[in-house]
Design a protein around this motif. Structure first.
Motif, PDB file in Angstrom:
ATOM      1  N   GLY A  85      -3.611   1.208  -2.399  1.00  0.00           N
ATOM      2  CA  GLY A  85      -4.960   1.001  -1.884  1.00  0.00           C
ATOM      3  C   GLY A  85      -5.091  -0.109  -0.858  1.00  0.00           C
ATOM      4  N   VAL A  86      -4.022  -0.882  -0.641  1.00  0.00           N
ATOM      5  CA  VAL A  86      -4.066  -1.965   0.353  1.00  0.00           C
ATOM      6  C   VAL A  86      -3.234  -1.536   1.563  1.00  0.00           C
ATOM      7  N   LYS A  87      -3.891  -1.550   2.720  1.00  0.00           N
ATOM      8  CA  LYS A  87      -3.281  -1.130   3.970  1.00  0.00           C
ATOM      9  C   LYS A  87      -1.836  -1.613   4.110  1.00  0.00           C
ATOM     10  N   THR A  88      -0.940  -0.711   4.446  1.00  0.00           N
ATOM     11  CA  THR A  88       0.482  -1.015   4.624  1.00  0.00           C
ATOM     12  C   THR A  88       0.884  -0.448   5.974  1.00  0.00           C
ATOM     13  N   THR A  89       0.935  -1.323   7.002  1.00  0.00           N
ATOM     14  CA  THR A  89       0.985  -0.835   8.389  1.00  0.00           C
ATOM     15  C   THR A  89       2.384  -0.748   8.982  1.00  0.00           C
ATOM     16  N   CYS A  90       3.371  -1.435   8.389  1.00  0.00           N
ATOM     17  CA  CYS A  90       4.681  -1.587   9.036  1.00  0.00           C
ATOM     18  C   CYS A  90       4.519  -2.180  10.436  1.00  0.00           C
ATOM     19  N   ALA A  91       3.417  -2.866  10.675  1.00  0.00           N
ATOM     20  CA  ALA A  91       3.103  -3.446  11.985  1.00  0.00           C
ATOM     21  C   ALA A  91       3.189  -2.399  13.091  1.00  0.00           C
ATOM     22  N   SER A  92       2.786  -1.176  12.749  1.00  0.00           N
ATOM     23  CA  SER A  92       2.855  -0.074  13.717  1.00  0.00           C
ATOM     24  C   SER A  92       1.484   0.561  13.886  1.00  0.00           C
ATOM     25  N   ARG A  93       1.200   0.980  15.110  1.00  0.00           N
ATOM     26  CA  ARG A  93      -0.028   1.763  15.351  1.00  0.00           C
ATOM     27  C   ARG A  93       0.015   3.041  14.517  1.00  0.00           C
ATOM     28  N   MET A  94       1.250   3.513  14.290  1.00  0.00           N
ATOM     29  CA  MET A  94       1.432   4.760  13.550  1.00  0.00           C
ATOM     30  C   MET A  94       0.812   4.690  12.155  1.00  0.00           C
ATOM     31  N   LEU A  95       0.875   3.509  11.529  1.00  0.00           N
ATOM     32  CA  LEU A  95       0.389   3.390  10.153  1.00  0.00           C
ATOM     33  C   LEU A  95      -0.764   2.393  10.036  1.00  0.00           C
ATOM     34  N   GLU A  96      -1.458   2.204  11.164  1.00  0.00           N
ATOM     35  CA  GLU A  96      -2.535   1.219  11.232  1.00  0.00           C
ATOM     36  C   GLU A  96      -3.534   1.338  10.081  1.00  0.00           C
ATOM     37  N   ASP A  97      -3.751   2.557   9.624  1.00  0.00           N
ATOM     38  CA  ASP A  97      -4.782   2.774   8.620  1.00  0.00           C
ATOM     39  C   ASP A  97      -4.218   3.480   7.382  1.00  0.00           C
ATOM     40  N   PHE A  98      -2.942   3.199   7.085  1.00  0.00           N
ATOM     41  CA  PHE A  98      -2.295   3.865   5.945  1.00  0.00           C
ATOM     42  C   PHE A  98      -2.534   3.077   4.660  1.00  0.00           C
ATOM     43  N   HIS A  99      -3.143   3.718   3.687  1.00  0.00           N
ATOM     44  CA  HIS A  99      -3.389   3.099   2.384  1.00  0.00           C
ATOM     45  C   HIS A  99      -2.539   3.814   1.341  1.00  0.00           C
ATOM     46  N   PRO A 100      -1.422   3.216   0.917  1.00  0.00           N
ATOM     47  CA  PRO A 100      -0.525   3.914   0.001  1.00  0.00           C
ATOM     48  C   PRO A 100      -1.228   4.298  -1.300  1.00  0.00           C
ATOM     49  N   PRO A 101      -0.924   5.499  -1.809  1.00  0.00           N
ATOM     50  CA  PRO A 101      -1.516   5.919  -3.085  1.00  0.00           C
ATOM     51  C   PRO A 101      -0.762   5.380  -4.296  1.00  0.00           C
ATOM     52  N   TYR A 102       0.281   4.602  -4.070  1.00  0.00           N
ATOM     53  CA  TYR A 102       1.028   4.026  -5.194  1.00  0.00           C
ATOM     54  C   TYR A 102       1.590   2.669  -4.811  1.00  0.00           C
ATOM     55  N   ASP A 103       2.024   1.917  -5.836  1.00  0.00           N
ATOM     56  CA  ASP A 103       2.677   0.632  -5.618  1.00  0.00           C
ATOM     57  C   ASP A 103       4.192   0.815  -5.584  1.00  0.00           C
ATOM     58  N   ALA A 104       4.861   0.033  -4.729  1.00  0.00           N
ATOM     59  CA  ALA A 104       6.319  -0.028  -4.773  1.00  0.00           C
ATOM     60  C   ALA A 104       6.742  -0.581  -6.129  1.00  0.00           C
ATOM     61  N   THR A 105       7.967  -0.266  -6.550  1.00  0.00           N
ATOM     62  CA  THR A 105       8.462  -0.786  -7.831  1.00  0.00           C
ATOM     63  C   THR A 105       8.431  -2.314  -7.863  1.00  0.00           C
ATOM     64  N   VAL A 106       8.780  -2.959  -6.748  1.00  0.00           N
ATOM     65  CA  VAL A 106       8.746  -4.431  -6.750  1.00  0.00           C
ATOM     66  C   VAL A 106       7.328  -4.951  -6.976  1.00  0.00           C
ATOM     67  N   MET A 107       6.314  -4.202  -6.508  1.00  0.00           N
ATOM     68  CA  MET A 107       4.932  -4.623  -6.744  1.00  0.00           C
ATOM     69  C   MET A 107       4.558  -4.433  -8.212  1.00  0.00           C
ATOM     70  N   ASP A 108       4.999  -3.325  -8.805  1.00  0.00           N
ATOM     71  CA  ASP A 108       4.780  -3.133 -10.251  1.00  0.00           C
ATOM     72  C   ASP A 108       5.346  -4.328 -11.018  1.00  0.00           C
ATOM     73  N   LYS A 109       6.538  -4.740 -10.615  1.00  0.00           N
ATOM     74  CA  LYS A 109       7.201  -5.835 -11.323  1.00  0.00           C
ATOM     75  C   LYS A 109       6.483  -7.168 -11.105  1.00  0.00           C
ATOM     76  N   LEU A 110       6.088  -7.433  -9.849  1.00  0.00           N
ATOM     77  CA  LEU A 110       5.358  -8.686  -9.581  1.00  0.00           C
ATOM     78  C   LEU A 110       4.029  -8.697 -10.323  1.00  0.00           C
ATOM     79  N   ASN A 111       3.345  -7.565 -10.308  1.00  0.00           N
ATOM     80  CA  ASN A 111       2.057  -7.497 -10.997  1.00  0.00           C
ATOM     81  C   ASN A 111       2.227  -7.724 -12.492  1.00  0.00           C
ATOM     82  N   ALA A 112       3.271  -7.121 -13.050  1.00  0.00           N
ATOM     83  CA  ALA A 112       3.517  -7.293 -14.489  1.00  0.00           C
ATOM     84  C   ALA A 112       3.841  -8.747 -14.823  1.00  0.00           C
ATOM     85  N   ALA A 113       4.452  -9.463 -13.859  1.00  0.00           N
ATOM     86  CA  ALA A 113       4.791 -10.873 -14.097  1.00  0.00           C
ATOM     87  C   ALA A 113       3.597 -11.784 -13.841  1.00  0.00           C
TER      88      ALA A 113
END
Lengths: 492, 95
Positions: A85-113
């Motif tokens: 749900g938080v914009k993930t752009t890769c600093a590219s115009r291509m993904l300027e407005d991309f809101h991932p529908p899931y968290d990366a595994t590292v984010m799951d882990k950071l959130n759990a910690a």
């Protein structure tokens, strides 16, 4: 006391003793971002509201005695790691407005910690570059000298850590993209062994080389963050199922008898600035005092690493980036007639120059008639480079080298000369080709006052030895405690 | 070294990129000098050297073929530039 200057391990201790609250800590960091980021431009997205909410949750958990190892710790995340749900752009115009529908595994882990993400940080577009100038959004400045680059591609991560606009960050390293900006900004950065950290939810650049890792204010923090994100993940078929050591308890500072290898080819490398050579020589004497044993090693295929890398990485990229076709997500050009036109217009307008250059190079290297001469040849040379490291680690525990040939360069200085920019990756990209871990730890300053990093590379899955050697070095020196002085720039 | 204009245009087509005239010139020079540089690999004897595709050796990673929860259809198309009723909409494919 200025809370934003704390390290993770200092803040964690104070949170645990209730000397500070997570919300105070997060507010202090958000305030710092508000004041400094207009100068540094590290952040693409600041997630202030979500961060405050998570900080409050962390306070509740800590109050109940249920806090995780990173409870209430404000972190920045490179903008190619998917955040639900938080914009993930890769600093590219291509993904300027991309809101991932899931968290990366590292984010799951950071959130759990219990970690608190304060925002997403800038990078070279799709992680292709060594200066963060290739960002399709903005150029990040080096906190030590705002006219210079922070390095790249994890330039936003390194700059945000160096300027105390977060307490640590996650970046990614495909050819040096964690270590080189860490070196240029005077922070600690580690690229783990390939397969140590899950790549699920990391937007792919070159899948056989990419690895996520932490950038931090000191070695202890890097160890804490690495422990939080490492581990096997069934969602990443290249992640490796091996026990994870406790990296922080491995930080004994005792390295007596350690064998440190100095590659003779690196000594012979051209174009290394005097200040870098001097800082590395100084670092060698620090290790000698610890009772380290130095051995000369040889990595005979060093001269071919850049060439092999700049065929393999673009080839993988050209394949990975085929997915940006204006259909499933991201930008779509409204111009043109029919599907083929739509593909071409979308990709031509959505990608920046460096990304196009690498897609073209990779497509060329994989195309009929060239595959054997370029991609296959490079993959065979990769085998030889790997073998070089295997042989070297028969004779030593750790390899010591520079990170980059010179300290941070001026913004715009090399932008028109891609080959020259590629050549500056000479000391870092071999570790990606071989898959071994490498880190950068601050080891000095140039005459202009720019930070210089020392690189240590280790054997497969031996991050513990690497971190401990860096920890010893850090305890003998105070380079990591020095901070960029931004007060003058602020008053202008 | 420069690579031929036609070659740049051919590769660009393969990569589904359209490139304007100025850029063709720049790319043919830049790609040419990069390719000239990587030519150095031909000096390495790689006869009988197997290629490396992955840095850390591993066997195939299998998993059980079991039903599990994945993205809902609406979530999967939520980022599409154009979607309708859970489908991706693309421009006309056949003229």
């Amino acid at each position: 006391m200025e809370l934003h200057t704390l390290t993770i391990h200092e803040a964690a201790r104070m949170l645990e003793k209730r000397e500070i609250s997570a919300i105070e800590l997060t507010d202090a960091v958000l305030e710092r971002i508000h004041t400094l980021d207009p100068l540094v431009d590290a952040y693409i997205t600041v997630t202030a509201d979500a961060a405050r909410q998570r900080a409050k949750m962390a306070d509740q958990m800590i109050a109940k005695g249920e806090g995780g190892r990173l409870s209430g710790i404000p972190l920045s995340i490179k903008d190619l790691i998917c955040t639900k749900g938080v914009k993930t752009t890769c600093a590219s115009r291509m993904l300027e407005d991309f809101h991932p529908p899931y968290d990366a595994t590292v984010m799951d882990k950071l959130n759990a910690a219990g970690a608190v993400m304060v925002g997403k940080v800038n990078m070279d577009e799709f992680a292709m570059g060594s200066s963060t100038e290739n960002s399709g959004i903005k150029a990040t400045k080096n906190p030590w000298d705002l006219s210079r680059v922070p390095g790249g591609s994890s330039g936003g991560s390194a700059a945000s850590v160096a300027a105390d606009m977060c307490m640590g960050s996650l970046g990614s390293d495909t050819g040096g993209s964690i270590r080189q900006p860490a070196s240029h900004c005077g922070v600690v950065g580690i690229k783990p062994t390939y397969g140590r950290v899950s790549r699920f939810g990391l937007v792919a650049f070159a899948s056989s080389l990419d690895q996520i890792g932490p950038l931090a204010k000191d070695v202890t923090d890097a160890a804490i963050l690495l422990n939080a994100i490492a581990g096997y993940d069934s969602r990443d078929s290249t992640s490796i199922n091996r026990p994870i050591p406790d990296y922080t308890s491995g930080l004994t500072g005792d390295i007596k008898g350690i064998k440190i290898g100095i590659p003779k080819e690196y000594h012979a490398a051209k174009g290394v600035s005097e200040s870098v050579t001097a800082a590395i020589d100084q670092a060698i004497s620090v290790f000698k005092n610890a009772g380290a044993e130095f051995v000369e090693i040889t990595l005979p295929h060093t001269d071919y690493a850049v060439a092999a890398y700049y065929l393999i990485a673009p080839a993988e990229a050209s394949s990975n980036l085929a997915r940006y076709d204006g259909v499933k997500y991201g930008f779509r050009s409204p111009e043109g007639q029919g599907l083929l036109d739509m593909y071409k217009n979308t990709r031509s307008r959505g990608f920046g120059a460096e990304v196009k250059r690498r897609i073209l190079l990779g497509t060329y290297a994989l195309s009929a008639g060239y595959y054997e001469a370029y991609y296959k040849k490079a993959s065979q040379v990769r085998t030889l480079i790997k073998q070089d490291f295997r042989n070297a680690f028969e004779a030593c525990d750790v390899i010591l080298a520079p990170v980059a040939p010179s300290p941070a360069f001026k913004i715009g200085e090399h932008i028109d000369d891609p080959l020259r920019m590629y050549l500056s990756d000479i000391f870092t990209l071999s570790a990606n080709l071989a898959g071994i871990p490498g880190l950068s730890v601050p080891c000095g300053f140039s005459t202009e006052g720019l930070p210089i990093g020392l690189q240590l590379m280790g054997n497969y899955f031996d991050e513990t030895t690497l971190l401990n050697a860096a920890y010893y070095f850090e305890r003998q020196t105070d380079f990591h405690r020095q901070k960029a002085d931004l007060s003058r720039a602020l008053n202008q | 070294m420069k690579i031929a204009r036609e070659e740049v245009l051919h590769v660009a087509h393969l990569a589904r990129l359209s490139i304007d005239d100025d850029a063709v010139e720049t790319f043919s020079e830049q790609l040419g000098s990069i390719l000239e540089y990587v030519e150095s690999l031909s000096r390495v004897d790689t006869s009988n050297v197997p290629p490396t595709a992955h840095a850390v050796e591993m066997a195939n990673a299998f998993r059980k073929d079991e039903a599990a929860r994945h993205l809902e259809r609406e979530e999967a198309v939520a980022n599409a530039p154009k979607a309708e009723e859970g489908h991706f909409i693309v421009p006309k494919v056949i003229e």
